[in-house]
Scaffold this motif. Structure first.
Motif, short mmCIF file in Angstrom:
data_model
loop_
_atom_site.label_atom_id
_atom_site.label_comp_id
_atom_site.label_asym_id
_atom_site.label_seq_id
_atom_site.Cartn_x
_atom_site.Cartn_y
_atom_site.Cartn_z
N LEU A 96 -5.06 -0.18 -3.76
CA LEU A 96 -4.64 0.39 -2.49
C LEU A 96 -3.24 0.97 -2.65
O LEU A 96 -2.45 0.47 -3.46
N GLY A 97 -2.92 2.02 -1.89
CA GLY A 97 -1.62 2.67 -2.00
C GLY A 97 -0.81 2.57 -0.73
O GLY A 97 -1.27 2.95 0.34
N ASP A 110 -16.10 2.36 -3.81
CA ASP A 110 -16.65 3.65 -3.43
C ASP A 110 -16.09 4.08 -2.07
O ASP A 110 -16.45 3.53 -1.03
N ARG A 111 -15.22 5.09 -2.09
CA ARG A 111 -14.61 5.57 -0.83
C ARG A 111 -15.65 6.03 0.18
O ARG A 111 -15.41 5.97 1.38
N LEU A 121 -8.55 3.29 -3.72
CA LEU A 121 -9.67 3.27 -2.78
C LEU A 121 -9.25 3.82 -1.43
O LEU A 121 -9.98 4.60 -0.80
N ALA A 122 -8.07 3.42 -0.95
CA ALA A 122 -7.60 3.85 0.37
C ALA A 122 -6.08 3.75 0.41
O ALA A 122 -5.46 3.01 -0.37
N VAL A 139 -0.32 12.11 -2.09
CA VAL A 139 -1.10 12.92 -3.03
C VAL A 139 -1.26 12.18 -4.35
O VAL A 139 -2.35 12.15 -4.94
N ARG A 140 -0.17 11.58 -4.84
CA ARG A 140 -0.24 10.88 -6.12
C ARG A 140 -1.21 9.70 -6.06
O ARG A 140 -2.00 9.49 -6.98
N PHE A 141 -1.16 8.94 -4.98
CA PHE A 141 -2.09 7.81 -4.85
C PHE A 141 -3.54 8.28 -4.89
O PHE A 141 -4.38 7.70 -5.57
N LEU A 142 -3.83 9.35 -4.15
CA LEU A 142 -5.20 9.85 -4.12
C LEU A 142 -5.61 10.37 -5.49
O LEU A 142 -6.75 10.16 -5.94
N ASP A 143 -4.68 11.04 -6.18
CA ASP A 143 -4.98 11.52 -7.52
C ASP A 143 -5.22 10.37 -8.50
O ASP A 143 -6.00 10.50 -9.45
#
Length: 411
Positions: free
Chosen positions: A29-30, A354-355, A95-96, A87-91
Protein backbone atom coordinates in the motif's frame (compact mmCIF):
# COMPACT_ATOMS: atom_id res chain seq x y z
CA UNK A 1 9.81 -7.79 5.15
CA UNK A 2 11.03 -5.23 2.63
CA UNK A 3 9.75 -1.67 2.82
CA UNK A 4 10.63 1.16 0.43
CA UNK A 5 10.33 4.66 1.73
CA UNK A 6 10.05 6.93 -1.30
CA UNK A 7 11.18 10.54 -0.82
CA UNK A 8 10.49 12.81 -3.80
CA UNK A 9 12.34 11.21 -6.69
CA UNK A 10 14.52 8.97 -4.52
CA UNK A 11 13.76 5.57 -3.05
CA UNK A 12 15.09 5.15 0.48
CA UNK A 13 14.82 1.46 1.36
CA UNK A 14 14.87 -0.15 4.79
CA UNK A 15 15.17 -3.89 5.03
CA UNK A 16 14.06 -6.42 7.59
CA UNK A 17 14.60 -10.19 7.37
CA UNK A 18 13.72 -11.26 3.80
CA UNK A 19 10.72 -13.38 3.02
CA UNK A 20 11.39 -17.09 3.16
CA UNK A 21 11.39 -19.08 -0.06
CA UNK A 22 7.89 -19.71 -1.32
CA UNK A 23 6.29 -17.04 0.86
CA UNK A 24 3.56 -15.16 -1.06
CA UNK A 25 4.27 -11.66 -2.30
CA UNK A 26 3.21 -9.01 0.24
CA UNK A 27 0.25 -6.71 -0.22
CA UNK A 28 1.77 -3.27 -0.76
CA UNK A 29 0.00 0.00 0.00
CA UNK A 30 1.20 3.56 -0.68
CA UNK A 31 0.86 6.46 1.76
CA UNK A 32 1.87 10.01 0.82
CA UNK A 33 1.93 12.57 3.64
CA UNK A 34 3.83 15.60 4.89
CA UNK A 35 6.47 13.84 6.97
CA UNK A 36 8.35 17.12 6.89
CA UNK A 37 6.75 20.56 7.04
CA UNK A 38 3.68 21.72 8.96
CA UNK A 39 1.98 18.31 9.13
CA UNK A 40 5.05 16.39 10.29
CA UNK A 41 3.69 15.40 13.71
CA UNK A 42 0.34 14.38 12.22
CA UNK A 43 1.97 12.28 9.51
CA UNK A 44 4.09 10.40 12.04
CA UNK A 45 1.07 9.71 14.28
CA UNK A 46 -1.01 8.58 11.30
CA UNK A 47 1.76 6.22 10.18
CA UNK A 48 2.24 4.79 13.68
CA UNK A 49 -1.47 4.13 14.11
CA UNK A 50 -1.80 2.39 10.76
CA UNK A 51 1.34 0.33 11.29
CA UNK A 52 0.06 -0.80 14.70
CA UNK A 53 -2.98 -2.37 13.01
CA UNK A 54 -1.03 -3.86 10.11
CA UNK A 55 1.63 -5.28 12.43
CA UNK A 56 -1.03 -7.02 14.51
CA UNK A 57 -2.52 -8.54 11.34
CA UNK A 58 0.91 -9.63 10.12
CA UNK A 59 1.64 -11.34 13.43
CA UNK A 60 -1.68 -13.17 13.01
CA UNK A 61 -0.75 -14.44 9.54
CA UNK A 62 -1.52 -11.47 7.31
CA UNK A 63 -4.25 -11.75 4.69
CA UNK A 64 -4.36 -15.26 3.25
CA UNK A 65 -0.73 -15.70 4.23
CA UNK A 66 0.32 -12.41 2.60
CA UNK A 67 1.94 -9.74 4.73
CA UNK A 68 0.81 -6.12 4.48
CA UNK A 69 3.55 -3.59 3.71
CA UNK A 70 2.97 0.13 3.98
CA UNK A 71 5.22 2.25 1.76
CA UNK A 72 5.52 5.83 3.02
CA UNK A 73 6.50 8.89 0.96
CA UNK A 74 7.06 12.50 1.98
CA UNK A 75 5.16 15.22 0.10
CA UNK A 76 5.93 18.09 2.53
CA UNK A 77 2.17 18.87 2.53
CA UNK A 78 2.59 20.28 -0.98
CA UNK A 79 0.55 19.28 -4.07
CA UNK A 80 3.29 18.68 -6.63
CA UNK A 81 5.28 16.14 -4.58
CA UNK A 82 1.99 14.44 -3.65
CA UNK A 83 1.21 13.99 -7.35
CA UNK A 84 4.71 12.60 -7.97
CA UNK A 85 4.39 10.16 -5.07
CA UNK A 86 0.95 9.02 -6.25
CA UNK A 87 2.19 8.34 -9.77
CA UNK A 88 5.28 6.55 -8.47
CA UNK A 89 3.26 4.31 -6.15
CA UNK A 90 0.93 3.32 -8.98
CA UNK A 91 3.88 2.67 -11.28
CA UNK A 92 5.44 0.49 -8.58
CA UNK A 93 2.28 -1.61 -8.54
CA UNK A 94 0.88 -0.94 -5.08
CA UNK A 95 -2.53 -2.50 -4.59
CA UNK A 96 -4.05 0.80 -3.43
CA UNK A 97 -3.24 4.24 -2.14
CA UNK A 98 -3.93 4.59 1.56
CA UNK A 99 -4.60 7.44 4.01
CA UNK A 100 -3.16 10.32 1.98
CA UNK A 101 -2.89 13.25 4.38
CA UNK A 102 -4.32 16.68 3.65
CA UNK A 103 -6.79 18.52 1.47
CA UNK A 104 -4.39 20.50 -0.79
CA UNK A 105 -2.56 17.28 -1.60
CA UNK A 106 -5.52 14.92 -1.95
CA UNK A 107 -7.36 17.44 -4.15
CA UNK A 108 -4.52 17.09 -6.65
CA UNK A 109 -4.33 13.30 -6.38
CA UNK A 110 -7.95 12.91 -7.46
CA UNK A 111 -7.35 13.78 -11.14
CA UNK A 112 -4.47 11.27 -11.19
CA UNK A 113 -6.83 8.56 -9.98
CA UNK A 114 -9.37 9.50 -12.63
CA UNK A 115 -6.70 9.54 -15.31
CA UNK A 116 -5.64 6.03 -14.34
CA UNK A 117 -9.12 4.63 -13.90
CA UNK A 118 -8.34 1.93 -16.45
CA UNK A 119 -5.76 0.57 -14.01
CA UNK A 120 -8.39 0.44 -11.23
CA UNK A 121 -6.41 2.92 -9.12
CA UNK A 122 -8.15 3.57 -5.80
CA UNK A 123 -7.54 5.68 -2.69
CA UNK A 124 -8.75 4.30 0.63
CA UNK A 125 -9.49 6.51 3.60
CA UNK A 126 -7.72 9.81 2.92
CA UNK A 127 -7.27 11.98 6.00
CA UNK A 128 -9.30 14.92 4.75
CA UNK A 129 -12.91 16.04 4.85
CA UNK A 130 -12.67 17.30 1.26
CA UNK A 131 -16.08 17.32 -0.37
CA UNK A 132 -14.68 16.52 -3.84
CA UNK A 133 -13.63 13.08 -2.56
CA UNK A 134 -17.28 12.39 -1.78
CA UNK A 135 -18.93 13.68 -4.94
CA UNK A 136 -18.85 12.89 -8.67
CA UNK A 137 -16.70 12.58 -10.67
CA UNK A 138 -14.07 11.53 -8.12
CA UNK A 139 -16.07 9.61 -5.52
CA UNK A 140 -15.93 6.44 -7.63
CA UNK A 141 -12.15 6.28 -7.06
CA UNK A 142 -12.15 7.07 -3.32
CA UNK A 143 -13.43 5.40 -0.14
CA UNK A 144 -13.74 7.49 3.03
CA UNK A 145 -13.96 6.57 6.68
CA UNK A 146 -14.26 9.97 8.34
CA UNK A 147 -17.01 12.60 8.34
CA UNK A 148 -16.56 15.54 5.95
CA UNK A 149 -15.46 19.07 6.81
CA UNK A 150 -19.00 20.24 6.04
CA UNK A 151 -20.20 17.87 8.75
CA UNK A 152 -17.53 18.95 11.23
CA UNK A 153 -18.24 22.63 10.73
CA UNK A 154 -21.99 22.08 10.93
CA UNK A 155 -21.44 20.47 14.35
CA UNK A 156 -19.24 23.35 15.54
CA UNK A 157 -21.65 26.04 14.33
CA UNK A 158 -24.57 24.23 15.96
CA UNK A 159 -22.62 24.11 19.22
CA UNK A 160 -21.97 27.87 18.98
CA UNK A 161 -25.62 28.65 18.32
CA UNK A 162 -26.82 26.49 21.21
CA UNK A 163 -24.66 28.71 23.41
CA UNK A 164 -26.19 31.86 21.91
CA UNK A 165 -23.06 32.70 19.88
CA UNK A 166 -24.35 33.84 16.50
CA UNK A 167 -21.66 36.31 15.32
CA UNK A 168 -19.14 33.89 13.84
CA UNK A 169 -15.87 34.79 12.09
CA UNK A 170 -13.41 32.49 10.33
CA UNK A 171 -9.64 32.34 10.03
CA UNK A 172 -8.45 29.78 7.51
CA UNK A 173 -5.60 28.44 5.44
CA UNK A 174 -5.44 30.08 2.01
CA UNK A 175 -5.81 26.97 -0.15
CA UNK A 176 -8.26 24.16 -0.98
CA UNK A 177 -8.48 23.14 2.68
CA UNK A 178 -9.32 26.64 3.85
CA UNK A 179 -11.80 27.18 1.03
CA UNK A 180 -13.55 23.94 1.94
CA UNK A 181 -13.87 25.17 5.52
CA UNK A 182 -15.05 28.59 4.41
CA UNK A 183 -17.66 27.02 2.14
CA UNK A 184 -18.89 24.75 4.92
CA UNK A 185 -19.11 27.65 7.36
CA UNK A 186 -21.09 29.75 4.90
CA UNK A 187 -23.55 26.94 4.32
CA UNK A 188 -23.96 26.19 8.03
CA UNK A 189 -24.59 29.84 8.86
CA UNK A 190 -26.94 30.37 5.90
CA UNK A 191 -29.13 27.55 7.20
CA UNK A 192 -29.51 29.66 10.33
CA UNK A 193 -30.13 32.95 8.54
CA UNK A 194 -26.64 34.29 9.24
CA UNK A 195 -23.34 34.90 7.46
CA UNK A 196 -19.71 35.15 8.45
CA UNK A 197 -18.93 38.46 10.14
CA UNK A 198 -15.22 38.42 9.20
CA UNK A 199 -12.63 36.38 7.32
CA UNK A 200 -8.86 36.23 7.71
CA UNK A 201 -6.39 33.90 6.01
CA UNK A 202 -2.85 32.60 6.40
CA UNK A 203 -0.35 30.63 4.31
CA UNK A 204 -0.34 26.83 4.17
CA UNK A 205 3.35 26.91 5.14
CA UNK A 206 2.83 29.21 8.14
CA UNK A 207 4.89 28.25 11.19
CA UNK A 208 4.18 28.52 14.90
CA UNK A 209 6.68 31.36 15.16
CA UNK A 210 4.98 33.50 12.52
CA UNK A 211 3.26 36.75 13.48
CA UNK A 212 -0.52 36.36 13.19
CA UNK A 213 -1.31 39.74 14.73
CA UNK A 214 -2.72 41.10 11.42
CA UNK A 215 -5.16 38.19 11.25
CA UNK A 216 -6.13 38.66 14.89
CA UNK A 217 -6.83 42.36 14.28
CA UNK A 218 -9.08 41.57 11.32
CA UNK A 219 -11.07 39.25 13.55
CA UNK A 220 -11.19 41.74 16.41
CA UNK A 221 -12.58 44.48 14.17
CA UNK A 222 -15.76 42.47 13.56
CA UNK A 223 -16.42 41.82 17.28
CA UNK A 224 -17.15 38.11 16.80
CA UNK A 225 -18.74 35.99 19.50
CA UNK A 226 -17.01 32.84 18.19
CA UNK A 227 -14.32 32.00 15.65
CA UNK A 228 -13.80 29.00 13.35
CA UNK A 229 -10.13 28.14 12.82
CA UNK A 230 -9.24 26.00 9.80
CA UNK A 231 -5.62 25.03 9.30
CA UNK A 232 -2.67 22.82 10.14
CA UNK A 233 -1.24 22.66 13.64
CA UNK A 234 1.55 25.29 13.54
CA UNK A 235 -0.57 28.04 12.02
CA UNK A 236 -3.52 27.33 14.31
CA UNK A 237 -1.23 27.57 17.34
CA UNK A 238 0.16 30.91 16.13
CA UNK A 239 -3.30 32.36 15.45
CA UNK A 240 -4.54 31.35 18.90
CA UNK A 241 -1.47 32.82 20.58
CA UNK A 242 -1.91 36.19 18.89
CA UNK A 243 -5.68 36.25 19.35
CA UNK A 244 -5.28 35.73 23.09
CA UNK A 245 -2.44 38.27 23.22
CA UNK A 246 -4.84 40.87 21.79
CA UNK A 247 -7.46 39.99 24.39
CA UNK A 248 -9.70 37.96 22.08
CA UNK A 249 -11.00 35.32 24.48
CA UNK A 250 -14.16 34.21 22.68
CA UNK A 251 -14.67 30.47 21.99
CA UNK A 252 -12.74 29.06 19.03
CA UNK A 253 -13.79 25.94 17.13
CA UNK A 254 -11.03 23.95 15.41
CA UNK A 255 -11.58 21.05 13.02
CA UNK A 256 -9.87 17.69 13.27
CA UNK A 257 -6.95 18.56 10.99
CA UNK A 258 -5.60 20.93 13.65
CA UNK A 259 -4.39 17.75 15.30
CA UNK A 260 -6.15 17.51 18.67
CA UNK A 261 -3.45 16.48 21.14
CA UNK A 262 -0.77 17.64 18.71
CA UNK A 263 -2.23 21.14 18.78
CA UNK A 264 -2.43 21.09 22.58
CA UNK A 265 1.30 20.34 22.78
CA UNK A 266 2.05 23.22 20.41
CA UNK A 267 -0.14 25.58 22.44
CA UNK A 268 1.58 24.61 25.68
CA UNK A 269 4.97 25.35 24.12
CA UNK A 270 3.83 28.77 22.87
CA UNK A 271 1.65 29.85 25.79
CA UNK A 272 3.81 28.74 28.70
CA UNK A 273 6.56 31.36 28.28
CA UNK A 274 3.88 34.05 27.87
CA UNK A 275 1.84 32.96 30.87
CA UNK A 276 -1.16 32.29 28.61
CA UNK A 277 -3.47 29.26 28.85
CA UNK A 278 -4.04 29.01 25.11
CA UNK A 279 -6.23 25.92 25.38
CA UNK A 280 -8.96 27.81 27.24
CA UNK A 281 -12.18 28.25 25.27
CA UNK A 282 -11.33 25.76 22.54
CA UNK A 283 -13.89 23.42 21.00
CA UNK A 284 -12.45 20.54 18.98
CA UNK A 285 -14.36 18.59 16.36
CA UNK A 286 -13.09 15.05 15.85
CA UNK A 287 -14.09 12.39 13.33
CA UNK A 288 -13.32 9.30 15.40
CA UNK A 289 -14.52 8.33 18.86
CA UNK A 290 -12.45 9.13 21.95
CA UNK A 291 -9.35 6.94 21.75
CA UNK A 292 -9.01 6.80 25.54
CA UNK A 293 -12.51 5.32 25.96
CA UNK A 294 -12.02 2.24 28.16
CA UNK A 295 -15.36 0.79 27.05
CA UNK A 296 -14.74 0.98 23.30
CA UNK A 297 -13.16 -2.21 21.86
CA UNK A 298 -11.30 -0.43 19.06
CA UNK A 299 -9.83 2.13 21.47
CA UNK A 300 -8.58 -0.61 23.78
CA UNK A 301 -7.10 -2.50 20.83
CA UNK A 302 -5.44 0.65 19.49
CA UNK A 303 -3.67 1.37 22.76
CA UNK A 304 -2.62 -2.29 23.07
CA UNK A 305 -1.34 -2.61 19.50
CA UNK A 306 0.45 0.75 19.57
CA UNK A 307 2.25 -0.24 22.76
CA UNK A 308 3.26 -3.53 21.10
CA UNK A 309 4.58 -1.87 17.92
CA UNK A 310 8.24 -2.84 17.57
CA UNK A 311 11.00 -1.33 15.37
CA UNK A 312 10.89 -4.42 13.15
CA UNK A 313 7.17 -3.84 12.54
CA UNK A 314 7.48 -0.28 11.27
CA UNK A 315 10.64 1.16 9.73
CA UNK A 316 11.09 4.88 10.44
CA UNK A 317 9.02 7.04 8.09
CA UNK A 318 10.63 9.66 5.85
CA UNK A 319 12.15 12.26 8.15
CA UNK A 320 12.48 9.77 11.01
CA UNK A 321 10.56 9.45 14.27
CA UNK A 322 10.33 13.19 14.84
CA UNK A 323 8.25 14.68 17.62
CA UNK A 324 6.76 12.94 20.64
CA UNK A 325 5.67 9.34 20.40
CA UNK A 326 3.20 9.12 23.24
CA UNK A 327 0.63 6.56 24.22
CA UNK A 328 -1.69 7.60 21.39
CA UNK A 329 -3.62 10.41 19.74
CA UNK A 330 -6.79 11.13 17.78
CA UNK A 331 -4.73 11.22 14.57
CA UNK A 332 -3.08 7.91 15.38
CA UNK A 333 -6.45 6.36 16.18
CA UNK A 334 -7.76 7.50 12.79
CA UNK A 335 -4.82 5.79 11.09
CA UNK A 336 -5.51 2.65 13.10
CA UNK A 337 -9.20 2.60 12.17
CA UNK A 338 -8.39 3.30 8.53
CA UNK A 339 -6.11 0.26 8.53
CA UNK A 340 -8.65 -1.92 10.29
CA UNK A 341 -11.38 -1.16 7.79
CA UNK A 342 -9.03 -1.70 4.86
CA UNK A 343 -8.12 -5.10 6.33
CA UNK A 344 -11.81 -5.99 6.13
CA UNK A 345 -11.79 -5.04 2.45
CA UNK A 346 -8.65 -7.06 1.76
CA UNK A 347 -10.07 -10.10 3.55
CA UNK A 348 -13.12 -9.96 1.27
CA UNK A 349 -11.02 -10.17 -1.93
CA UNK A 350 -10.55 -13.61 -3.52
CA UNK A 351 -7.15 -12.37 -4.70
CA UNK A 352 -5.88 -9.51 -2.48
CA UNK A 353 -3.25 -8.62 -5.08
CA UNK A 354 -5.78 -7.81 -7.84
CA UNK A 355 -6.88 -4.16 -8.03
CA UNK A 356 -9.84 -5.14 -10.16
CA UNK A 357 -11.47 -6.72 -7.11
CA UNK A 358 -11.22 -3.65 -4.84
CA UNK A 359 -14.56 -2.06 -5.68
CA UNK A 360 -16.61 -5.22 -5.24
CA UNK A 361 -14.89 -6.00 -1.96
CA UNK A 362 -15.35 -2.45 -0.64
CA UNK A 363 -19.02 -2.29 -1.60
CA UNK A 364 -19.69 -5.72 -0.13
CA UNK A 365 -17.75 -5.40 3.12
CA UNK A 366 -20.56 -3.95 5.24
CA UNK A 367 -21.86 -4.12 7.81
CA UNK A 368 -18.29 -4.32 9.11
CA UNK A 369 -17.33 -4.46 12.77
CA UNK A 370 -13.98 -2.81 13.50
CA UNK A 371 -14.63 -2.31 17.20
CA UNK A 372 -16.65 0.91 17.17
CA UNK A 373 -19.91 -0.63 18.45
CA UNK A 374 -21.56 0.32 15.17
CA UNK A 375 -21.65 -1.41 11.77
CA UNK A 376 -19.79 0.32 8.96
CA UNK A 377 -20.50 0.27 5.25
CA UNK A 378 -18.81 1.84 2.22
CA UNK A 379 -21.66 1.32 -0.21
CA UNK A 380 -23.39 4.70 0.13
CA UNK A 381 -23.30 7.38 -2.55
CA UNK A 382 -20.48 9.23 -0.77
CA UNK A 383 -18.42 6.08 -0.13
CA UNK A 384 -18.23 7.19 3.51
CA UNK A 385 -18.43 4.86 6.52
CA UNK A 386 -18.75 7.30 9.46
CA UNK A 387 -21.15 10.24 9.69
CA UNK A 388 -20.61 11.19 13.30
CA UNK A 389 -18.76 14.19 14.71
CA UNK A 390 -17.36 14.12 18.24
CA UNK A 391 -16.94 17.41 20.11
CA UNK A 392 -14.24 17.75 22.74
CA UNK A 393 -12.63 20.44 24.88
CA UNK A 394 -9.34 20.68 26.74
CA UNK A 395 -8.93 20.40 30.50
CA UNK A 396 -5.45 20.67 32.00
CA UNK A 397 -3.82 19.85 28.67
CA UNK A 398 -5.96 16.79 27.96
CA UNK A 399 -8.85 16.43 25.51
CA UNK A 400 -12.12 15.40 27.12
CA UNK A 401 -15.41 14.58 25.35
CA UNK A 402 -18.30 17.01 25.36
CA UNK A 403 -20.87 15.42 23.08
CA UNK A 404 -21.47 13.25 20.05
CA UNK A 405 -23.29 14.72 17.07
CA UNK A 406 -25.00 12.73 14.34
CA UNK A 407 -23.94 14.79 11.35
CA UNK A 408 -26.74 15.98 9.05
CA UNK A 409 -24.76 16.77 5.92
CA UNK A 410 -24.01 13.38 4.40
CA UNK A 411 -25.55 10.17 3.10
Amino acid sequence: MFVCLALWGLALCATAPPCSAGEPEPIRLGLTAGFTGPTQAMAVELYRGAQAAFARQNRDGGIGGRRIELLAADDHYEPDPAIENTVRFLDQGVLALFSSLGTPTVSRELPVLRGRAGEHARLFFPVTGLEAARQPPYVRYVYNLRASYFQEIEALVEAFFRRGLTRVAICHQADAFGRSGWDGAGRALARRGRELCAEATFSRSAAAGDDMTPQARILAASRPEAVLLIGATPACAAVLRDMRRLGLHMPVGVVSFAGGEILLRALAALGGPLGLALEDGLLFSQVTPFWRDADLPAARDYRRDLAALAPADAPPPPGGWSGEQGEGSATGFEGYLNARLLLKVLAAMPDPADRRQLDAAARGVGPADIGLDQPLSLGGRHHQALHTVYLLTAVNGVLVPLETVAATAGD
